[in-house]
Scaffold this motif. Structure first.
Motif, PDB file in Angstrom:
ATOM      1  N   VAL A   1      -0.019  -1.368  -4.938  1.00  0.00           N
ATOM      2  CA  VAL A   1       0.979  -1.738  -5.941  1.00  0.00           C
ATOM      3  C   VAL A   1       1.373  -3.184  -5.659  1.00  0.00           C
ATOM      4  O   VAL A   1       1.696  -3.528  -4.521  1.00  0.00           O
ATOM      5  CB  VAL A   1       2.215  -0.808  -5.859  1.00  0.00           C
ATOM      6  N   ALA A   2       1.343  -4.029  -6.689  1.00  0.00           N
ATOM      7  CA  ALA A   2       1.629  -5.454  -6.507  1.00  0.00           C
ATOM      8  C   ALA A   2       3.123  -5.746  -6.594  1.00  0.00           C
ATOM      9  O   ALA A   2       3.856  -5.084  -7.327  1.00  0.00           O
ATOM     10  CB  ALA A   2       0.884  -6.262  -7.564  1.00  0.00           C
ATOM     11  N   GLY A   3       3.566  -6.744  -5.824  1.00  0.00           N
ATOM     12  CA  GLY A   3       4.925  -7.257  -5.929  1.00  0.00           C
ATOM     13  C   GLY A   3       5.959  -6.500  -5.132  1.00  0.00           C
ATOM     14  O   GLY A   3       5.685  -5.459  -4.548  1.00  0.00           O
ATOM     15  N   ASN A   4       7.172  -7.068  -5.105  1.00  0.00           N
ATOM     16  CA  ASN A   4       8.323  -6.423  -4.480  1.00  0.00           C
ATOM     17  C   ASN A   4       8.932  -5.474  -5.498  1.00  0.00           C
ATOM     18  O   ASN A   4       9.193  -5.874  -6.630  1.00  0.00           O
ATOM     19  CB  ASN A   4       9.363  -7.460  -4.059  1.00  0.00           C
ATOM     20  N   ARG A   5       9.170  -4.231  -5.092  1.00  0.00           N
ATOM     21  CA  ARG A   5       9.685  -3.238  -6.041  1.00  0.00           C
ATOM     22  C   ARG A   5      10.657  -2.293  -5.362  1.00  0.00           C
ATOM     23  O   ARG A   5      10.533  -2.005  -4.175  1.00  0.00           O
ATOM     24  CB  ARG A   5       8.548  -2.379  -6.593  1.00  0.00           C
ATOM     25  N   ARG A   6      11.584  -1.757  -6.161  1.00  0.00           N
ATOM     26  CA  ARG A   6      12.434  -0.682  -5.664  1.00  0.00           C
ATOM     27  C   ARG A   6      11.603   0.594  -5.607  1.00  0.00           C
ATOM     28  O   ARG A   6      10.705   0.805  -6.421  1.00  0.00           O
ATOM     29  CB  ARG A   6      13.635  -0.467  -6.581  1.00  0.00           C
ATOM     30  N   VAL A   7      11.926   1.436  -4.646  1.00  0.00           N
ATOM     31  CA  VAL A   7      11.199   2.695  -4.469  1.00  0.00           C
ATOM     32  C   VAL A   7      11.193   3.501  -5.762  1.00  0.00           C
ATOM     33  O   VAL A   7      10.157   4.014  -6.182  1.00  0.00           O
ATOM     34  CB  VAL A   7      11.801   3.519  -3.305  1.00  0.00           C
ATOM     35  N   LYS A   8      12.336   3.596  -6.439  1.00  0.00           N
ATOM     36  CA  LYS A   8      12.387   4.415  -7.655  1.00  0.00           C
ATOM     37  C   LYS A   8      11.471   3.876  -8.746  1.00  0.00           C
ATOM     38  O   LYS A   8      10.924   4.643  -9.531  1.00  0.00           O
ATOM     39  CB  LYS A   8      13.812   4.597  -8.156  1.00  0.00           C
TER      40      LYS A   8
ATOM     41  N   LEU B   1       4.106   5.759 -10.633  1.00  0.00           N
ATOM     42  CA  LEU B   1       3.119   6.744 -10.185  1.00  0.00           C
ATOM     43  C   LEU B   1       3.379   8.132 -10.775  1.00  0.00           C
ATOM     44  O   LEU B   1       2.676   9.082 -10.447  1.00  0.00           O
ATOM     45  CB  LEU B   1       3.115   6.818  -8.654  1.00  0.00           C
ATOM     46  N   ASP B   2       4.405   8.246 -11.631  1.00  0.00           N
ATOM     47  CA  ASP B   2       4.771   9.510 -12.277  1.00  0.00           C
ATOM     48  C   ASP B   2       5.106  10.596 -11.249  1.00  0.00           C
ATOM     49  O   ASP B   2       4.623  11.723 -11.326  1.00  0.00           O
ATOM     50  CB  ASP B   2       3.657   9.972 -13.219  1.00  0.00           C
ATOM     51  N   ILE B   3       5.940  10.204 -10.262  1.00  0.00           N
ATOM     52  CA  ILE B   3       6.371  11.121  -9.206  1.00  0.00           C
ATOM     53  C   ILE B   3       7.888  11.261  -9.282  1.00  0.00           C
ATOM     54  O   ILE B   3       8.606  10.258  -9.317  1.00  0.00           O
ATOM     55  CB  ILE B   3       5.959  10.596  -7.814  1.00  0.00           C
TER      56      ILE B   3
ATOM     57  N   ARG C   1       0.850  -1.182   0.000  1.00  0.00           N
ATOM     58  CA  ARG C   1       0.000   0.000   0.000  1.00  0.00           C
ATOM     59  C   ARG C   1       0.889   1.236   0.000  1.00  0.00           C
ATOM     60  O   ARG C   1       1.854   1.323   0.747  1.00  0.00           O
ATOM     61  CB  ARG C   1      -0.904   0.002   1.223  1.00  0.00           C
ATOM     62  N   VAL C   2       0.550   2.188  -0.864  1.00  0.00           N
ATOM     63  CA  VAL C   2       1.277   3.453  -0.953  1.00  0.00           C
ATOM     64  C   VAL C   2       0.315   4.554  -0.536  1.00  0.00           C
ATOM     65  O   VAL C   2      -0.755   4.707  -1.130  1.00  0.00           O
ATOM     66  CB  VAL C   2       1.790   3.713  -2.388  1.00  0.00           C
ATOM     67  N   ILE C   3       0.683   5.295   0.510  1.00  0.00           N
ATOM     68  CA  ILE C   3      -0.128   6.413   0.990  1.00  0.00           C
ATOM     69  C   ILE C   3       0.507   7.695   0.483  1.00  0.00           C
ATOM     70  O   ILE C   3       1.684   7.957   0.747  1.00  0.00           O
ATOM     71  CB  ILE C   3      -0.199   6.427   2.527  1.00  0.00           C
ATOM     72  N   LEU C   4      -0.253   8.456  -0.267  1.00  0.00           N
ATOM     73  CA  LEU C   4       0.230   9.727  -0.808  1.00  0.00           C
ATOM     74  C   LEU C   4      -0.415  10.866  -0.033  1.00  0.00           C
ATOM     75  O   LEU C   4      -1.582  10.785   0.344  1.00  0.00           O
ATOM     76  CB  LEU C   4      -0.117   9.841  -2.293  1.00  0.00           C
ATOM     77  N   ARG C   5       0.331  11.914   0.180  1.00  0.00           N
ATOM     78  CA  ARG C   5      -0.168  13.100   0.879  1.00  0.00           C
ATOM     79  C   ARG C   5      -0.288  14.248  -0.109  1.00  0.00           C
ATOM     80  O   ARG C   5       0.472  14.343  -1.060  1.00  0.00           O
ATOM     81  CB  ARG C   5       0.803  13.519   1.989  1.00  0.00           C
ATOM     82  N   ASN C   6      -1.229  15.112   0.161  1.00  0.00           N
ATOM     83  CA  ASN C   6      -1.374  16.370  -0.566  1.00  0.00           C
ATOM     84  C   ASN C   6      -1.661  16.184  -2.049  1.00  0.00           C
ATOM     85  O   ASN C   6      -0.804  16.471  -2.863  1.00  0.00           O
ATOM     86  CB  ASN C   6      -0.142  17.243  -0.340  1.00  0.00           C
ATOM     87  N   PRO C   7      -2.819  15.744  -2.449  1.00  0.00           N
ATOM     88  CA  PRO C   7      -3.948  15.337  -1.616  1.00  0.00           C
ATOM     89  C   PRO C   7      -3.778  13.899  -1.127  1.00  0.00           C
ATOM     90  O   PRO C   7      -3.083  13.100  -1.754  1.00  0.00           O
ATOM     91  CB  PRO C   7      -5.142  15.439  -2.561  1.00  0.00           C
TER      92      PRO C   7
END
Length: 69
Positions: free
Chosen positions: A14-21, A27-29, A2-8
């Motif tokens: 997101v499925a699977g093991n992944r690198r942060v980048k 997520l186009d961030i 689970r990815v929690i985004l702030r503002n908003p």
């Protein structure tokens, strides 16, 4: 995971093991615009987040005062 985004505030699964980048790219961030937190730890773009983990993306805040104080 689970990815929690702030503002908003919103949540994304997101499925699977992944690198942060890779998560940020999906997520186009831009990595320079957020702090990534897993539990009580600040984590880097090269770290792997595992299935079942929750990470929080907080926007980087900067600022200051121009001129004499």
């Amino acid at each position: 995971m689970r990815v929690i985004l702030r503002n908003p505030r919103r949540e994304v699964d997101v499925a699977g093991n992944r690198r942060v980048k890779d998560i940020l790219r999906e997520l186009d961030i831009m990595p320079e615009t957020v702090l990534v937190i897993c539990g009580d730890d600040l984590i880097t773009a090269d770290q792997v987040v595992r299935e079942g983990d929750t990470i929080e993306l907080r926007p980087v805040m900067s600022g200051g005062r121009a001129g004499p104080a």
